[in-house]
Design a protein around this motif. Structure first.
Motif, short mmCIF file in Angstrom:
data_model
loop_
_atom_site.label_atom_id
_atom_site.label_comp_id
_atom_site.label_asym_id
_atom_site.label_seq_id
_atom_site.Cartn_x
_atom_site.Cartn_y
_atom_site.Cartn_z
N LYS A 420 28.54 38.21 31.63
CA LYS A 420 29.35 38.80 32.68
C LYS A 420 28.76 40.14 33.15
O LYS A 420 28.81 40.48 34.32
CB LYS A 420 30.75 39.00 32.15
CG LYS A 420 31.80 39.12 33.20
CD LYS A 420 32.09 37.77 33.83
CE LYS A 420 32.79 38.02 35.14
NZ LYS A 420 32.66 36.91 36.04
N SER B 45 36.05 35.00 46.45
CA SER B 45 35.69 35.80 45.27
C SER B 45 36.84 35.79 44.26
O SER B 45 38.00 35.92 44.65
CB SER B 45 35.38 37.23 45.71
OG SER B 45 34.90 37.95 44.62
N THR B 50 32.01 31.19 39.10
CA THR B 50 31.04 31.53 38.05
C THR B 50 31.52 31.03 36.69
O THR B 50 30.74 30.49 35.90
CB THR B 50 30.83 33.06 38.01
OG1 THR B 50 30.29 33.48 39.25
CG2 THR B 50 29.89 33.44 36.90
N THR B 51 32.83 31.19 36.46
CA THR B 51 33.39 30.72 35.19
C THR B 51 33.13 29.22 35.01
O THR B 51 32.68 28.78 33.94
CB THR B 51 34.91 30.99 35.18
OG1 THR B 51 35.12 32.38 35.41
CG2 THR B 51 35.51 30.58 33.86
N1 LIG Z 1 35.11 37.62 30.44
C1 LIG Z 1 36.17 37.79 31.24
N2 LIG Z 1 37.26 38.42 30.79
C2 LIG Z 1 38.35 38.58 31.58
N3 LIG Z 1 38.41 38.16 32.83
C3 LIG Z 1 37.35 37.53 33.36
C4 LIG Z 1 36.18 37.32 32.60
N4 LIG Z 1 35.29 36.66 33.37
C5 LIG Z 1 35.89 36.49 34.57
N5 LIG Z 1 37.13 36.99 34.57
C6 LIG Z 1 38.09 36.94 35.68
O1 LIG Z 1 38.25 35.59 36.07
C7 LIG Z 1 38.35 35.50 37.48
C8 LIG Z 1 37.30 34.54 38.01
O2 LIG Z 1 36.03 35.12 37.85
P1 LIG Z 1 34.72 34.43 38.34
O3 LIG Z 1 33.59 35.38 38.10
O4 LIG Z 1 34.57 33.09 37.74
O5 LIG Z 1 34.97 34.28 39.90
P2 LIG Z 1 33.96 33.94 41.06
O6 LIG Z 1 34.58 32.88 41.85
O7 LIG Z 1 32.61 33.67 40.49
O8 LIG Z 1 33.93 35.25 41.88
P3 LIG Z 1 32.73 35.93 42.69
O9 LIG Z 1 32.64 35.22 43.98
O10 LIG Z 1 33.17 37.34 42.84
O11 LIG Z 1 31.51 35.79 41.85
C9 LIG Z 1 38.22 36.90 38.04
O12 LIG Z 1 39.52 37.39 38.30
C10 LIG Z 1 37.58 37.67 36.92
O13 LIG Z 1 38.05 38.98 36.93
#
Ligand SMILES: Nc1ncnc2c1ncn2[C@@H]1O[C@H](COP(=O)(O)OP(=O)(O)OP(=O)(O)O)[C@@H](O)[C@H]1O
Ligand SMILES: [Mg+2]
Lengths: 424, 232
Positions: A420, B45, B50-51
């Motif tokens: 992350k 976003s 990403t998750t």
């Molecule tokens: N390790 C973690 N601990 C706590 N919260 C997390 C963690 N990783 C991600 N999150 C939260 O989970 C949610 C989804 O995050 P993620 O990075 O998967 O989104 P995304 O769709 O990839 O966003 P972006 O377009 O900004 O990259 C977000 O609210 C983020 O703050």
């Protein structure tokens, strides 16, 4: 892989420079400290051995008990026979008699009146017996300041300071006032041959040297001496062997009813040397321990900082398919390489400085001018073989330990969290 | 080429602990992805793109549900097995910070092969071939800081492709690129997808990417909102 890692270390200076600097400094200080302590301790031992204690010393029991008072009435007798038997039983050592005595030196003027006067410490030794090696041992020839060494009976050698105080020059006459072994008054004229500098403030203050035969006659000590000193023929003090020899010698007299029976003591069992040296050893041990802990803490912290900086790298490597354990292992390999480089630099610098301190030394003669123990007036470090590992091993160890501590933090983190931090 | 399912998600959920409580990011995802697909996960976003990619790539574990990637159940993999799966079968491309700055382009790509037991010569051939795919052979000995953003991303593609993986996961690979470079990279990946049959799974909210995708999966509030397939 390892080649890759080493490339990385070499190219990424910031990754390696701080830990290398920390280790170098720490290792250098350790090496320097050890070299210096070692040098000072061995000089102290050496000088005590040469000037006072021998590697072993034989006295009568009552003399040994009161030796500060130089009780020549309690001196050893029949020493020729004793030395003969010593030479036979302990041929690994050179045996030589010495008499220490006190008295007043008087320098007369042209009319026979006292020009100057002062108390002095007499040291009588086998000046003219080549086998005794006393001249070499006391480094007398190299230490001459004025005039020359005595070369015949009736001559006397003074410490340079003493001669200056008495305002006497080579060739002039000086009179000794003192008492014989039995306690009767005695005075005796000597021709001063020259002066020497011993390099020990205690000895340099007011010492004079005469031949042992002169002293025996003057002090009424025919075939006697206060002390007989034994020196290993290789000139190196060996505590174990010295203790064995002393034990063997003393066992012969253990049940003797003669209250003037001789007793042998080792170098370290004189002048509180054993305790001082043990304290020095203990001090070094504590220092080494504290050093390892402190360095590990510092390196742990730099490791943590470096680790944060490298989250990106770790993230990429995880994604590429490296396992956490492999990353951790390679972190340790890196640490070893950095530890080895730092320790090498630190050891080299430490030895370099030690060498400088060995050749130049630190003059402390002013600080110990009134010292009552025999110690050198110039403190020197010694470059010895243990200096090559004494700092190296702790340096490497603390780098590994510090890295393991900081790397463990990375290891424990969840993969996703670790990754992350990549996303800014 | 015969189509087979290489990713299968069933009721996938993922919670993150936030301030002592579980915060759901993925709330029950069902998906099936075949080999040789060229598809994107699209969402705003914070929607969990990403998750989801990290879980599929075995960099993260699901909270609940089944995640089957290349016939491996992600949940039951230990660190070593997960690393091995990534090492041999999955390539990653990220938005930024793709390359290790102290290594050359060649070495960055080679790094991906170091964990596999190849000879130096095999590695060299593979790296040069991968650099040829992305048109960077003459930059092999440059350091990353001498490359443009587009070139850096092409190196990242080469590194992902050098081990000929079945699956490439690309997390917003064009987000930091201008239009020209973005299109160049997408064309390159599309070509590789066609020629080598590699599955490409994007996460994106970049309009430029949309036109290249054969399939768009819209993610919103932790669930699949829409799943649109186009024939390629
Ligand atoms: N390790 C973690 N601990 C706590 N919260 C997390 C963690 N990783 C991600 N999150 C939260 O989970 C949610 C989804 O995050 P993620 O990075 O998967 O989104 P995304 O769709 O990839 O966003 P972006 O377009 O900004 O990259 C977000 O609210 C983020 O703050
Ligand atoms: Mg994201």
């Amino acid at each position: 892989m390892i080649r890759f890692i080493i490339k990385g270390i070499v190219r990424d200076k910031s990754k390696s420079l701080i830990p290398i600097a920390v280790i170098s400094v720490g290792v250098m200080v350790t090496v320097l400290m050890f070299g210096f302590l070692k040098g000072v301790f061995s000089d102290v031992i050496n000088q005590n051995a040469r000037l006072d204690t021998g590697h072993v010393k034989i006295m009568t029991k009552p003399y040994a008990e009161n030796k500060e008072q130089l009780p020549n009435d309690l001196a050893l007798l029949d020493i020729r026979e004793l030395i003969d038997s010593l030479n036979q039983n302990f041929p690994e050592m050179i045996w030589t008699p010495r008499i220490k005595f006190g008295g007043i030196m008087d320098v007369p003027d042209n009319f026979g009146n006292t020009k100057s006067q002062g108390p002095g410490m007499g040291l009588a030794l086998a000046l003219f017996d080549k086998d005794s090696k006393e001249l070499e041992r006391l480094k007398l020839s190299e230490s001459v300041e004025k005039g020359s060494l005595p070369n015949k009976k009736g001559q006397i050698l003074l410490s340079d300071n003493y001669a200056n105080k008495l305002n006497i020059n080579p060739g002039e006459t000086i009179t000794f006032f003192g008492s014989t072994m039995e306690g009767s008054m005695v005075f005796q004229n000597y021709e001063m041959s020259g002066t020497v500098r011993f390099g020990s403030p205690l000895m340099d203050k007011s010492t004079f040297i005469i031949d042992i035969l002169d002293a025996q006659i003057m002090l009424d000590m025919n075939n006697g001496s206060g002390e007989i000193l034994g020196y290993f023929k290789n000139n190196k003090y060996d505590d174990k062997r010295a203790l064995t020899i002393a034990k063997k010698f003393n066992s012969k007299y253990i049940s003797s009813s003669d209250e003037y029976a001789p007793v042998m003591v080792t170098l370290k069992d004189q002048n509180d040397l054993r305790a001082s040296l043990e304290m020095g050893d203990a001090f070094s041990g504590v220092f080494l321990f504290v050093f390892i802990i402190a360095m590990s803490l510092v390196l742990w912290n730099t490791g943590l900082i470096g680790g944060l900086r490298r989250y990106n790298e770790f993230g990429i490597r995880l994604a590429i398919g490296e396992s956490k354990s492999n990353i951790f292992r390679i972190l340790l390999v890196e640490a070893s390489v950095i530890g080895i480089i730092g320790s090498l630099i630190g050891t080299s610098l430490g030895i370099l400085f030690c060498y400088y301190l060995q050749e130049v030394g630190i003059d402390i003669s002013k600080d110990i001018a009134n010292s009552t123990i025999i110690m050198p007036s110039v403190m020197r470090a010694y470059v010895t073989s243990d200096l090559f590992y004494i700092g190296f091993i702790p340096g490497l160890f603390s780098m590994l330990f510090g890295t393991a501590l900081s790397g463990r933090g990375i290891y424990k983190r969840e993969t996703a969290r670790l990754f992350k931090e990549l996303e800014v | 080429m015969k189509k087979e399912t290489i990713i299968k998600l069933k009721n996938l959920t993922k919670n993150y602990p936030v301030a002592g409580r579980d915060f759901p990011v993925l709330k029950g995802i069902n998906l099936s992805i075949n080999s040789s697909e060229f598809l994107g996960i699209i969402g705003p976003s914070g929607s969990g793109k990403t998750t989801l990619l990290n879980i599929i790539g075995s960099l993260d574990k699901p909270t609940n549900g089944e995640v089957n990637v290349l016939n491996k159940e992600i949940k039951s993999l230990n660190h070593k097995d997960a690393a091995e799966l990534r090492n041999f079968h999955i390539g990653f491309i990220f938005q930024v910070f793709n390359l290790l700055p102290v290594y050359t382009v060649f070495e960055n790509v080679e790094f991906a092969l170091l964990l596999q037991k190849n000879t130096t010569k095999q590695r060299k051939n593979a790296v040069m071939e991968a650099l040829e795919w992305v048109g960077l052979t003459e930059h092999a000995n440059k350091k990353p800081d001498k490359l443009s953003g587009g070139e850096s991303q092409r190196v990242a593609i080469a590194r992902a492709m050098v081990k000929s993986p079945k699956l490439v996961l690309a997390d917003e690979p064009t987000a930091n690129l201008d239009a020209e470079n973005a299109h160049a990279i997408l064309k390159t990946m599309k070509k590789l997808n066609k020629e080598l049959g590699t599955t490409f799974l994007f996460s994106t909210h970049d309009e430029k990417v949309m036109g290249y995708l054969d399939r768009k999966i819209f993610l919103r509030d932790g669930i699949v909102e829409k799943d649109e397939k186009y024939k390629s």
